[in-house]
Scaffold this active site. Structure first.
Site, PDB file in Angstrom:
ATOM      1  N   HIS A 246      18.397  26.593 -61.895  1.00 41.99           N
ATOM      2  CA  HIS A 246      17.976  25.201 -62.095  1.00 41.99           C
ATOM      3  C   HIS A 246      19.225  24.401 -62.465  1.00 41.99           C
ATOM      4  O   HIS A 246      19.796  24.593 -63.528  1.00 41.99           O
ATOM      5  CB  HIS A 246      16.957  25.101 -63.227  1.00 41.99           C
ATOM      6  CG  HIS A 246      15.695  25.870 -62.981  1.00 41.99           C
ATOM      7  ND1 HIS A 246      14.566  25.294 -62.462  1.00 41.99           N
ATOM      8  CD2 HIS A 246      15.386  27.164 -63.174  1.00 41.99           C
ATOM      9  CE1 HIS A 246      13.627  26.204 -62.346  1.00 41.99           C
ATOM     10  NE2 HIS A 246      14.090  27.358 -62.773  1.00 41.99           N
TER      11      HIS A 246
ATOM     12  N   TYR B  78       8.019  27.606 -71.530  1.00 46.53           N
ATOM     13  CA  TYR B  78       8.428  28.908 -72.093  1.00 46.53           C
ATOM     14  C   TYR B  78       9.817  28.881 -72.710  1.00 46.53           C
ATOM     15  O   TYR B  78      10.182  29.770 -73.464  1.00 46.53           O
ATOM     16  CB  TYR B  78       8.328  30.029 -71.043  1.00 46.53           C
ATOM     17  CG  TYR B  78       9.205  29.889 -69.830  1.00 46.53           C
ATOM     18  CD1 TYR B  78      10.585  30.038 -69.893  1.00 46.53           C
ATOM     19  CD2 TYR B  78       8.646  29.619 -68.586  1.00 46.53           C
ATOM     20  CE1 TYR B  78      11.384  29.906 -68.773  1.00 46.53           C
ATOM     21  CE2 TYR B  78       9.429  29.486 -67.450  1.00 46.53           C
ATOM     22  CZ  TYR B  78      10.803  29.627 -67.555  1.00 46.53           C
ATOM     23  OH  TYR B  78      11.581  29.488 -66.441  1.00 46.53           O
ATOM     24  N   GLU B  79      10.598  27.863 -72.375  1.00 51.46           N
ATOM     25  CA  GLU B  79      11.927  27.753 -72.990  1.00 51.46           C
ATOM     26  C   GLU B  79      11.825  27.255 -74.427  1.00 51.46           C
ATOM     27  O   GLU B  79      12.825  27.245 -75.149  1.00 51.46           O
ATOM     28  CB  GLU B  79      12.808  26.801 -72.174  1.00 51.46           C
ATOM     29  CG  GLU B  79      13.146  27.336 -70.785  1.00 51.46           C
ATOM     30  CD  GLU B  79      13.873  26.311 -69.928  1.00 51.46           C
ATOM     31  OE1 GLU B  79      15.081  26.147 -70.112  1.00 51.46           O
ATOM     32  OE2 GLU B  79      13.216  25.656 -69.101  1.00 51.46           O
TER      33      GLU B  79
ATOM     34  N   HIS C  79      13.122  38.520 -61.478  1.00 50.28           N
ATOM     35  CA  HIS C  79      13.518  37.133 -61.194  1.00 50.28           C
ATOM     36  C   HIS C  79      14.466  37.049 -59.998  1.00 50.28           C
ATOM     37  O   HIS C  79      14.467  36.058 -59.268  1.00 50.28           O
ATOM     38  CB  HIS C  79      14.170  36.508 -62.442  1.00 50.28           C
ATOM     39  CG  HIS C  79      14.516  35.055 -62.281  1.00 50.28           C
ATOM     40  ND1 HIS C  79      13.570  34.078 -62.018  1.00 50.28           N
ATOM     41  CD2 HIS C  79      15.707  34.395 -62.342  1.00 50.28           C
ATOM     42  CE1 HIS C  79      14.164  32.894 -61.922  1.00 50.28           C
ATOM     43  NE2 HIS C  79      15.459  33.061 -62.122  1.00 50.28           N
TER      44      HIS C  79
ATOM     45  N   SER D 141      12.379  26.707 -58.704  1.00 51.81           N
ATOM     46  CA  SER D 141      13.399  27.763 -58.749  1.00 51.81           C
ATOM     47  C   SER D 141      13.885  28.119 -57.356  1.00 51.81           C
ATOM     48  O   SER D 141      13.080  28.468 -56.483  1.00 51.81           O
ATOM     49  CB  SER D 141      12.819  29.037 -59.375  1.00 51.81           C
ATOM     50  OG  SER D 141      12.443  28.805 -60.690  1.00 51.81           O
TER      51      SER D 141
ATOM     52  N   MET E 115       4.615  29.291 -63.779  1.00 48.67           N
ATOM     53  CA  MET E 115       4.839  28.863 -65.165  1.00 48.67           C
ATOM     54  C   MET E 115       5.263  27.397 -65.268  1.00 48.67           C
ATOM     55  O   MET E 115       5.902  27.004 -66.243  1.00 48.67           O
ATOM     56  CB  MET E 115       5.908  29.747 -65.808  1.00 48.67           C
ATOM     57  CG  MET E 115       5.613  31.243 -65.721  1.00 48.67           C
ATOM     58  SD  MET E 115       6.989  32.224 -66.346  1.00 48.67           S
ATOM     59  CE  MET E 115       6.539  33.866 -65.732  1.00 48.67           C
ATOM     60  N   SER E 116       4.899  26.608 -64.267  1.00 60.08           N
ATOM     61  CA  SER E 116       5.309  25.188 -64.303  1.00 60.08           C
ATOM     62  C   SER E 116       4.203  24.331 -63.699  1.00 60.08           C
ATOM     63  O   SER E 116       3.041  24.721 -63.671  1.00 60.08           O
ATOM     64  CB  SER E 116       6.612  25.004 -63.514  1.00 60.08           C
ATOM     65  OG  SER E 116       6.397  25.216 -62.134  1.00 60.08           O
TER      66      SER E 116
ATOM     67  N   ASN F 268       6.948  36.180 -54.390  1.00 58.73           N
ATOM     68  CA  ASN F 268       6.652  37.610 -54.623  1.00 58.73           C
ATOM     69  C   ASN F 268       5.141  37.756 -54.688  1.00 58.73           C
ATOM     70  O   ASN F 268       4.441  36.795 -54.992  1.00 58.73           O
ATOM     71  CB  ASN F 268       7.268  38.064 -55.958  1.00 58.73           C
ATOM     72  CG  ASN F 268       6.765  37.210 -57.121  1.00 58.73           C
ATOM     73  OD1 ASN F 268       7.243  36.088 -57.317  1.00 58.73           O
ATOM     74  ND2 ASN F 268       5.802  37.715 -57.883  1.00 58.73           N
TER      75      ASN F 268
ATOM     76  N   HIS G 171      11.005  24.163 -68.786  1.00 59.13           N
ATOM     77  CA  HIS G 171       9.722  24.857 -68.837  1.00 59.13           C
ATOM     78  C   HIS G 171       9.234  24.980 -70.269  1.00 59.13           C
ATOM     79  O   HIS G 171      10.032  25.041 -71.213  1.00 59.13           O
ATOM     80  CB  HIS G 171       9.863  26.266 -68.239  1.00 59.13           C
ATOM     81  CG  HIS G 171      10.284  26.276 -66.802  1.00 59.13           C
ATOM     82  ND1 HIS G 171      11.597  26.148 -66.420  1.00 59.13           N
ATOM     83  CD2 HIS G 171       9.559  26.388 -65.667  1.00 59.13           C
ATOM     84  CE1 HIS G 171      11.668  26.176 -65.098  1.00 59.13           C
ATOM     85  NE2 HIS G 171      10.441  26.326 -64.608  1.00 59.13           N
TER      86      HIS G 171
ATOM     87  N   ALA H 270       8.209  28.092 -57.528  1.00 59.54           N
ATOM     88  CA  ALA H 270       8.123  29.471 -57.069  1.00 59.54           C
ATOM     89  C   ALA H 270       6.892  30.068 -57.749  1.00 59.54           C
ATOM     90  O   ALA H 270       6.653  29.796 -58.923  1.00 59.54           O
ATOM     91  CB  ALA H 270       9.376  30.232 -57.487  1.00 59.54           C
TER      92      ALA H 270
HETATM   93  N1  HPA Z   1       4.199  35.054 -61.964  1.00 58.71           N
HETATM   94  C1  HPA Z   1       4.471  33.949 -62.660  1.00 58.71           C
HETATM   95  N2  HPA Z   1       5.404  33.068 -62.296  1.00 58.71           N
HETATM   96  C2  HPA Z   1       6.086  33.325 -61.178  1.00 58.71           C
HETATM   97  C3  HPA Z   1       5.862  34.467 -60.403  1.00 58.71           C
HETATM   98  C4  HPA Z   1       4.854  35.377 -60.826  1.00 58.71           C
HETATM   99  O1  HPA Z   1       4.586  36.410 -60.178  1.00 58.71           O
HETATM  100  N3  HPA Z   1       6.715  34.405 -59.342  1.00 58.71           N
HETATM  101  C5  HPA Z   1       7.441  33.263 -59.487  1.00 58.71           C
HETATM  102  N4  HPA Z   1       7.055  32.601 -60.596  1.00 58.71           N
END
Ligand code: HPA
Length: 277
Positions: free
Chosen positions: A61, A85-86, A247, A30, A211-212, A235, A83, A113
């Site tokens: 993306h 989650y999609e 996000h 990302s 998440m990847s 973050n 992903h 990310a």
């Molecule tokens: N958690 C999960 N996935 C993420 C995060 C997070 O804090 N930051 C970027 N992708």
């Protein structure tokens, strides 16, 4: 048609459009997609042009494979991934990695990310993934095993190549940057974690969460690829700082780190031998 045949068709299309397999492939996380636009003499292949390849839907993306030159090496950069989650199946999530391997790619860099769990990390840090925790609740290799892809019970004792991790540190030193190292916990998502989940993950030994990457790394190892993983800590994870996750913050931090990220990736590529050595 079997998955193996789908992958063969997709790999044949890549060969037709971009030639022989490059020295290295990189999946861009990302906000990190811009590296793809730095490659010289590019062959650009939109995902929609590759048979059976799932198209990415999330903002940030793009959805193209760019094959081109970085210094003296040939590289394929994947801007955009799908992903779990999609709602895509694990076969779909990992289709790109299988196709790269079938094309003949031997080395794969997975980037993402991630949220920082280790409180010594700062937002904007780049972390070499030393190992992972698969917390997706499933595994991309569930189901009948196709021996043409790899063994039933693949070894996972060195998912992330020691020598590629060392090359990443060398490349960073060349830029005057220190890389973090740590364990990446891969979770299903798409909701971010709760502070209690982050405390749990810290206890489990995780330094970053995302998440990847984990499904792709497992499939890459199944097919015998050498893997490197790099997380951009966009973050601090939930509950570390007293503020909500967004996000937009993920994308903003990735954009801020972009130049360092591109420099690092170029430095790694410059250190990687040609072909499959
Ligand atoms: N958690 C999960 N996935 C993420 C995060 C997070 O804090 N930051 C970027 N992708």
């Amino acid at each position: 048609m079997t998955l193996h045949e789908h992958v063969q068709q997709a790999a044949a299309e890549l060969e037709a459009r971009a030639g022989a397999a490059p020295d290295l492939a990189i999946v861009l996380g990302s906000g990190l997609g811009e590296f793809a636009d730095t490659l010289a003499s590019p062959a650009v292949v939109p995902y929609g042009a590759i048979p059976h390849w799932p198209e990415a839907a999330v903002v940030g993306h793009a959805g193209k494979l760019v094959a081109g030159a970085s210094g003296r090496r040939r590289v394929a950069a994947l801007a955009g991934r799908v992903h779990f989650y999609e709602g895509y199946s694990m076969d779909r999530v990992t289709f790109g990695v299988r196709t790269l391997a079938m094309w003949g790619v031997k080395r794969l860099v997975l980037t993402n990310a991630a949220g920082g769990i280790n409180t010594s990390f700062a937002e904007g840090a780049l972390m070499v993934i030393d190992d992972h925790l698969n917390l997706f609740g499933t595994n991309p290799l569930v189901g009948p095993n196709d021996e043409r892809f790899g063994p039933r019970f693949p070894d996972m004792s060195e998912v992330y190549s020691k020598r590629l991790r060392a090359m990443a540190d060398e490349a960073a030193a060349g830029l005057g940057v220190t890389l973090a190292h740590g364990v990446y916990a891969g979770l299903h998502g798409p909701s971010y974690e709760t502070p209690a989940e982050i405390r749990m993950l810290r206890t489990l030994g995780a330094d970053a969460v995302g998440m990847s990457t984990v499904p792709e790394a497992i499939v890459a190892r199944h097919m015998g690829l050498e893997v490197l993983g790099i997380s951009c800590i966009t973050n601090m994870a939930a509950g570390v700082l007293d503020r909500p996750l967004d996000h937009r913050e993920v994308m903003e931090t990735a954009a801020r780190v972009k130049a360092t990220f591109i420099g690092l990736v170029e430095g790694i590529i410059a250190r990687v031998p040609a072909g499959g050595d």
